[in-house]
Write an enzyme that holds these catalytic residues in place. Structure first.
Site, PDB file in Angstrom:
ATOM      1  N   HIS A 149      -7.866  -5.073  -0.925  1.00  0.00           N
ATOM      2  CA  HIS A 149      -6.943  -4.553  -1.327  1.00  0.00           C
ATOM      3  C   HIS A 149      -5.659  -5.937   0.312  1.00  0.00           C
ATOM      4  O   HIS A 149      -4.259  -5.732   0.013  1.00  0.00           O
ATOM      5  CB  HIS A 149      -7.100  -3.167   0.153  1.00  0.00           C
ATOM      6  CG  HIS A 149      -5.517  -2.239   0.355  1.00  0.00           C
ATOM      7  ND1 HIS A 149      -5.324  -1.697  -0.620  1.00  0.00           N
ATOM      8  CD2 HIS A 149      -5.303  -1.713   2.027  1.00  0.00           C
ATOM      9  CE1 HIS A 149      -4.058  -0.856   0.082  1.00  0.00           C
ATOM     10  NE2 HIS A 149      -4.215  -1.637   0.852  1.00  0.00           N
ATOM     11  N   ASP A 166     -10.167  -3.925  -5.053  1.00  0.00           N
ATOM     12  CA  ASP A 166      -8.799  -2.579  -4.037  1.00  0.00           C
ATOM     13  C   ASP A 166     -10.307  -1.252  -4.462  1.00  0.00           C
ATOM     14  O   ASP A 166      -9.835  -0.610  -5.165  1.00  0.00           O
ATOM     15  CB  ASP A 166      -7.793  -3.213  -4.102  1.00  0.00           C
ATOM     16  CG  ASP A 166      -7.541  -2.364  -3.200  1.00  0.00           C
ATOM     17  OD1 ASP A 166      -7.825  -1.455  -2.265  1.00  0.00           O
ATOM     18  OD2 ASP A 166      -6.087  -2.446  -2.763  1.00  0.00           O
ATOM     19  N   SER A 193       0.779  -1.071   0.160  1.00  0.00           N
ATOM     20  CA  SER A 193       0.123  -0.030   0.165  1.00  0.00           C
ATOM     21  C   SER A 193       1.046   1.797  -0.307  1.00  0.00           C
ATOM     22  O   SER A 193       1.955   1.661  -0.941  1.00  0.00           O
ATOM     23  CB  SER A 193      -1.197   0.006   1.506  1.00  0.00           C
ATOM     24  OG  SER A 193      -2.203   0.838   0.837  1.00  0.00           O
TER      25      SER A 193
END
Length: 687
Positions: free
Chosen positions: A659, A624, A539
């Protein structure tokens, strides 16, 4: 030794596309990958997955060995430590062969009196779905109803459902589009929940009466400022429902009397730009943690009847080199979580006599945090403790007697010997002279002489502190002679608010140069062999490793970038994307020329160059909502088009997840085995 196989990668077509901002014309020929409904996009992602599988084919046996090693360290049939709430003890079970936990309760702590009740079997709920995640389980105050949310795509949009725990029957009430957070009112019939807008910003709180038609639900709160997101929960005392509206730099809290759920929420302190606060409830006061008048926060009390800032009384003043993180309130105790010296700390205040003490821990590097503490009227505090060599451990601390009981240490099967490993703290020196902490773990017999391969992990954003915690999967690296390190770079919260502010907005580049300094320190001090250093991040940590790679591609042998935030400029220019508007206070707003220039200077996608890239494994999630799949896809396509080296640049997209990757524990272990196999092959580890 398995090597990565040569294979012809798919070629992403280039479609002319130019955007101009502040007079700067930039080509983006892979922007077509944003069209998720275009069959060519899915076909391309599938082709990339097939290519990645082909390159990793020589590691298949290693992947299977790694998976079996990881699985073999877990006690697959296990029980969490029960936590008491009222007359019940609540806990989770896992069963060998099942992907998900079973949530249970019993009238006895031991669960051996025949009263065990399965509240929710996630395995049963997940049947027919390749992905399943709950947003939390909320049991009503009378213990008769259960509310939970379920997501079957990874998009983080939940369907909230209700169950009668007396009969086990699911109620017809269903709330189709909800987000994280929920709270029961004191009547055990009124449930409050959060709804996201079309940009996935949680912005509304609604009230539902169990048994009624959801179309009759009532809007309780709406946040119209697009910088702010809404959170929802209940105080431990169950006296208040708390609605938290917060941006990256400003907070506003509203409280609703849980006995009067149809009443109007009261604001505690009206929002003021740059003033942050959060609270818990104790007796006739709120305990408020705030940065109002304190860079690293202070603790104040506010009367319940008149909680405005003009009535705040200071309990813990600002202190040099101590960051106050959060507070937990109990009937006669206040538990304060702090950070100092890049380590967490717990301070306990007893209300009845004002006695204050700190909990002590022995290791040089460790992580400690709150456990399950649902009861308000208790003098026993549960916390979790771990280090990079100590498995997660659950302790109960008697806050009056100052005694401690180990309730459970996560079992690590396969003969784990903690004494065979060693963890330590090092400090790298950044280009501006700042000392940057590293947490390091290795086998005790792995030499520190510049010959060992090493994996360096980092994050460095949102004031998040990366825990120096134990990982059963990581043992597969350590047992093969790999050193593992975490770089606690600026932009995180390890050394307080200033540490965070020195790694964001105008100072963001220091996050990346800190990380490079950590890598160079590992080589210079002999923890890592030159040419055998890998980096990993996910991320915003994917941005970190991507930016570091752009700056020093020669320094790293391999890179793992998981769901990486790498197309910073284009994402921050698109206010229609989830999270973008709220992120301007973290990264800047590229409509402003200075912010645009700054972002373009470090964004990995903007800084792809004709260089020899390390071996790279980049992941994405089609569903995501946080980092759109096209960011890593575009980045990989651009790097592959210009790299002057022969190392593989791989893209692996989860087509049915978001995610966090796969949701089931066995699927997650297999996913980790693939990553570890890639790292070992890229680092030339021969066993």
């Amino acid at each position: 030794m398995p090597e990565l196989a040569p294979a012809t990668p798919p070629v992403a077509k280039q479609v002319p596309h130019t955007r101009t901002i502040h007079g700067d014309a930039v080509d983006d020929p892979w922007s077509w990958l944003r069209e998720r409904d275009d069959p060519d996009v899915v076909a391309y992602l599938e082709a990339e997955n097939a290519h990645t599988e082909a390159v990793l084919a020589p590691t298949r046996d290693l992947q299977e060995r790694l998976f079996q090693e990881i699985k073999g360290r877990w006690q697959e049939t296990d029980l969490s430590v029960p936590a008491r709430k009222g007359d019940w003890w609540y806990y989770q079970r896992t069963v060998e062969g099942l992907q998900y936990p079973i949530h249970c309760r019993s009238r006895s702590e031991a669960g051996d009196d025949g009263t065990e009740q399965a509240l929710l079997d996630e395995n049963a709920q997940a049947e027919g779905h390749t992905y399943f995640e709950t947003s939390g389980l909320h049991v009503s105050p009378d213990h008769r109803l259960l509310a939970w949310g379920e997501d079957t795509s990874g998009a983080e949009v939940y369907r909230t459902r209700f169950r009668d725990l007396d009969t086990g029957a699911d109620l017809p009430d269903e709330l189709p589009r909800t987000y994280y957070g929920g709270a029961w009112a004191a009547d055990s019939r009124t449930y409050l929940y959060v709804v996201p807008d079309e940009a996935m910003r949680p912005w509304q709180v609604w009230r539902h009466e169990v048994g009624s038609d959801p179309s009759a639900d009532v809007l309780v709160y709406q946040e119209d400022d697009e910088r702010f997101e809404v959170g929802l929960g209940a105080t431990r005392s169950e006296a208040f429902v708390v609605i938290h509206a917060g941006s990256r730099i400003t907070d506003e809290v509203h409280v609703l009397d849980a006995r009067d759920p149809t009443g109007a929420p009261r604001v505690v302190a009206p929002r003021r730009d740059g003033v942050e606060y959060h609270l818990d409830h104790q007796g006739d006061r709120f305990l408020v943690v705030t940065n109002d008048g304190a860079v690293d926060f202070r603790l104040v009390e506010a009367p319940v009847a008149s909680p405005g800032p003009e009535h705040w009384t200071e309990l813990l003043p600002p202190r040099d080199d101590v960051a106050l993180v959060t507070v937990e309130a109990f009937a006669d105790h206040v538990v304060v979580h702090e950070r100092t010296g890049a380590l967490p700390r717990i301070t306990v205040l007893r209300v009845s006599d004002g006695v204050q003490r700190q909990l002590a821990f022995d290791e040089e590097v460790y992580e400690v945090g709150p456990g399950a503490n649902p009861e308000y009227h208790t003098s026993t505090y549960r916390f979790t403790y771990t280090s990079m060599v100590t498995p997660p451990s659950v302790y109960d601390e008697d806050l009056d007697a100052a005694t401690r009981v180990l309730k459970k240490r996560h079992p690590v099967l396969g003969g784990y010997d903690q004494d065979a490993y060693v963890t330590s703290r090092e400090w790298a020196t950044a280009p501006d002279g700042t000392r940057v902490p590293l947490s390091i773990v290795r086998r005790r017999d792995t030499p520190v002489d510049g010959t060992a391969p090493c994996v360096l992990y980092g994050y460095g954003s949102y004031e998040a502190s990366m825990p120096a915690a134990f990982s059963p999967a990581r043992l597969s690296l350590l047992d093969r002679g790999v050193v593992f390190a975490i770089g606690h770079v600026r932009g995180g919260g390890e050394l307080g608010r200033r540490w965070y502010e020195q790694g964001k907005m105008e100072a963001k580049t220091s996050t990346f140069t800190d990380f490079i300094a950590c890598a160079e320190h590992l080589v210079a001090t002999g923890y890592a062999a030159a040419g055998r250093l890998a980096i990993r991040g996910g991320s915003a940590g994917g941005l970190l490793v991507g930016a570091a790679t752009a700056m020093r591609p020669d320094l790293f042998a391999a890179v793992v970038a998981e769901v990486p935030f790498v197309d910073v400029v284009n994402t921050m220019l698109d206010a229609s994307l989830p999270l973008t508007v709220g992120e301007w206070e973290e990264w800047g707003k590229p409509e402003e020329p200075a912010a645009y220039a700054r972002m373009k200077g470090y964004a990995p996608y903007e800084n792809v160059a004709s260089v020899a890239y390390p071996a790279m494994l980049v992941t994405a999630g089609l569903n995501d909502p946080r980092v759109q799949y096209w960011e890593p896809a575009k980045w990989v396509a651009k790097m592959r088009a210009v790299t002057t080296g022969d190392r593989p640049v791989l893209l692996r997209t989860e087509l049915g997840a978001g995610h966090g990757g796969p949701s089931g524990r066995y699927d997650a272990w297999r996913d980790e085995a693939i990553v570890l196999a890639f790292l070992l092959a890229a680092l030339g580890v021969d066993r």
